[in-house]
Design an enzyme around this catalytic site. Structure first.
Site: not given
Length: 714
Positions: A18-19, A21-23, A26, A41, A135
């Site tokens: 569903i998602g 990121g950089g590292m 998810v 995650k 962040d």
């Protein structure tokens, strides 16, 4: 390597991604031990062998695991299996604030403040636990389908100590604080700066600093003055402008010193948006060194001499009064001359004026107190307010009942909640229908093509009982009513149910305890289905029920709100097609029957009668990011067409946002259409489901994205 359908931790089944990121990636997963959906995650495989990345990933879990707050995405579990490092979190179904802003171009002031308050409350809980996010940005703020705002991704969070925190990790450059941009120094006030930038973007639809490189943007954060959001949206209230300005001060000492201070000002801005109550602190000016003047020195000496000699002068006067009684007048004249010479700045005329003003002010305060007490006791009555008819007092906003038979129970519940109705679930065994299908509703809605006479209208909040099909293997629903929230949740989850929580006021049920449940205790429900419990917030003594103001004259509406302890907000004039509402209230900013805090300001609109309304469109048009294949720099044809077919804009561009400034529009809505060409080269990739290598062909095709837009009435 993570694959769809695999089981990790012997309890979490991976369902879909569903998602990303950089590292980390998810995934949505099913927790079979507690029978609920969660978000997992997973650290990307290329980083899992790097000790630094693994350590950073664990820091995120440790930082967020201790935080339990309604405005923070909760962490349930953390683990490692076969080189796969994962964190199990609360699954929040919704969209990020970034996408929400892109869809709406910019948010209304009240909506932006409401979101900022919820984010601030989540960050306040983190700061109270000595956790700094570092962040904060719209991409790390999620808005659920229920409208709840949650802060997520504590990926570069840091545990705060009494010492200065220094780190070379910097958040997204558009939202980073000047101290982070200089070298990584960060504390709680760095989160406040980033939240201020986020508020700026919510209010204007753009970030304050932009550039071609991250270094250029970081330098602007350090050196350039923060632009005012009112430069882009003039109707932003002064208090909101000052809150954003104070959050985004270059010096941390000039910002809000805690989230508690920021929350207080945000709440105040909702009540009094146009008041100048925000205190902008300049510590350099307050602590600056000033040269003492000769006049200041003379005044200090006179005051010192006066304090030292005052007692002695009065004592001598008292002792010598009888002896020199005949010389009294002469001595007083001499004393007055001496005081006049010593105290050059003393002005007896000004003192008399000040005394008179003080007496007048005291008399006015006394008169006001007497008037208020007399009015409360019935002594002063300048007229009586006509009693409201019972029908008017009980009038409710009505909605049209929809057809839900044949829908999945979860879809039906969401649909009813969205229009303001309250679903209640009852199950019935059925061998014909699939489990979870709505068989019937206590109130049947008509089809979309039905005539007005066939429509079923219900008051908002009406309970609609849904009878849902269940399989033969139903589970008996345990009793949760009257129990605490924690105990009720534990009992229901133990039986395999997913618990949904709503809140309400009830003076008979203690705060934090269950008022009611749906389905009711003793009925059977399919395993894994949801049970909704309604938690008491105690008596609603501090809340006020919003009355129905529509149809009242402005004076009557003002009196009604004042009697209830509410305030009149902005009063505007607008065109309304209902001729019976001419010169009367045709709009109010809070729904009838909803509960608000005492003192809340209710905005109203007074109808000027039927007429031809005109609209304006003065917002920037953002890029068509709805299409995942769109990339910055693509040549896009942008057209804006009103609902009546009038074309306002047709242009070719490679940069966004596109400026739009049109007035006198005759339609309230329109459509923005983006047309661009997507060219994809041939690529070889691995199918995540099967593990097979697939080669895609080169593709060149035209794409069209349409976006509905509402214009602002002039």
């Amino acid at each position: 390597m993570i694959k769809i359908g695999m089981m990790i931790g012997e309890r979490y089944e991976i369902l879909e991604r569903i998602g990303t990121g950089g590292m980390s990636d998810v995934y949505k997963a099913k927790d079979y031990k507690l029978n609920r959906f969660v978000a997992v995650k997973v650290l990307k495989q290329e980083f899992s062998e790097n000790a630094n990345f693994v350590s950073k990933f664990r820091v995120e879990a440790q930082a967020a695991a201790g935080l339990m707050h309604p405005n923070i995405v909760n962490v349930y579990d953390v683990g490692e299996e076969g080189g796969i490092y994962y964190i199990v979190m609360e699954l929040v179904e919704g969209i990020t604030l970034k996408k929400y802003i892109e869809r709406k171009a910019r948010l209304s002031v009240k909506e932006a403040i409401s979101i900022a308050i919820q984010v601030s409350m989540g960050l306040e809980a983190a700061h109270n636990n000595h956790i700094i996010h570092r962040d904060i940005k719209p991409q790390n703020i999620i808005i659920s389908k229920e409208g709840k705002v949650k802060v997520t991704d504590f990926g570069i969070a840091k545990a705060a100590t009494s010492n200065t925190i220094t780190s070379n990790v910097m958040g997204s450059v558009h939202y980073t604080s000047p101290e982070q941009a200089r070298g990584g120094y960060s504390d709680e006030k760095s989160d406040i700066y980033s939240l201020g930038i986020t508020m700026f973007e919510m209010l204007t639809g753009r970030v304050p600093f932009n550039g071609e490189t991250t270094v250029a943007i970081a330098i602007k954060h350090i050196q350039e003055e923060m632009p005012s959001p009112r430069e882009y949206v003039p109707e932003i209230p002064i208090s909101v402008e000052q809150i954003v300005c104070k959050c985004c001060q270059k010096s941390p000492d000039r910002r809000y010193q805690s989230m508690q201070e920021l929350i207080a000002d945000l709440k105040q801005s909702l009540i009094n948006p146009d008041e100048d109550f925000v205190k902008l602190v300049d510590p350099d000016e307050e602590a600056s060194t000033r040269m003492i003047t000769d006049r200041d020195m003379a005044q200090i000496k006179r005051q010192s001499d006066r304090h030292d000699s005052m007692d002695e002068v009065m004592r001598l006067k008292k002792n010598n009064m009888r002896v020199y009684e005949e010389e009294e007048d002469e001595e007083e004249d001499e004393d007055e001359e001496e005081w006049d010479e010593d105290e050059e700045d003393y002005d007896p005329r000004m003192e008399r004026i000040t005394t008179i003003l003080a007496v007048v002010a005291a008399l006015l305060v006394g008169c006001i107190v007497i008037f208020l007490v007399g009015r409360a006791m019935g002594v002063f009555q300048f007229g009586t307010v006509p009693e409201k008819e019972p029908a008017q007092e009980e009038s409710e906003e009505q909605v049209e009942m929809i057809k839900v038979a044949g829908m999945n129970v979860e879809e039906a519940k969401r649909a009813l909640l969205e229009i303001g109705l309250t679903p209640e679930i009852r199950y019935e065994a059925s061998a014909v229908h699939e489990a979870g299908t709505v068989l019937r509703a206590s109130v049947q809605g008509g089809a979309a093509t039905s005539t007005d006479q066939e429509k079923v209208m219900l008051n908002k909040g009406t309970v609609v009982i849904l009878t849902v099909a269940e399989s033969a293997e139903g589970v008996k629903v345990p009793a949760a009513t009257g129990k605490s929230r924690e105990e009720a949740t534990s009992i229901l989850e133990k039986e395999g149910f997913v618990v949904n929580v709503t809140e309400g006021y009830d003076h008979t049920v203690q705060n934090g305890y269950v008022i009611s449940q749906s389905p009711e205790a003793g009925t059977t429900a399919p395993p894994g289905s949801s049970v909704t419990i309604r938690i008491s917030q105690g008596a609603d003594e501090n809340k006020v029920r919003v009355p129905n103001l529509v149809g009242m004259e402005e004076m009557d509406a003002t009196v009604t709100l004042t009697e209830l302890g509410l305030a009149v907000g902005n009063v505007t004039s607008t065109v309304n097609e209902d001729a019976s509402l001419a010169e009367k209230v045709c709009y109010q900013s809070y729904s009838v029957g909803s509960y608000v805090d005492k003192g809340t300001a209710i905005d109203i609109s007074i109808s000027t009668g039927p007429g031809t309304a005109t609209y304006r469109y003065t917002e920037g048009i953002t890029a068509p990011t709805e299409d995942p294949d769109y990339q910055n720099g693509m040549s896009v044809n942008v057209t804006v067409t009103t609902a009546d077919g009038t074309q306002l804009l047709s242009t070719q561009t490679t940069t966004f946002p596109v400026a739009a400034n049109y007035t006198g529009i005759k339609s309230p809505t329109g459509t923005i259409t983006f047309t661009f060409r997507v060219e994809k080269e041939a690529a070889t990739m691995t199918d995540p489901n099967t593990g097979e290598t697939v080669t895609s062909e080169a593709v060149s095709e035209d794409r069209t994205v349409s976006r509905e837009v509402s214009f602002t009435q002039e």
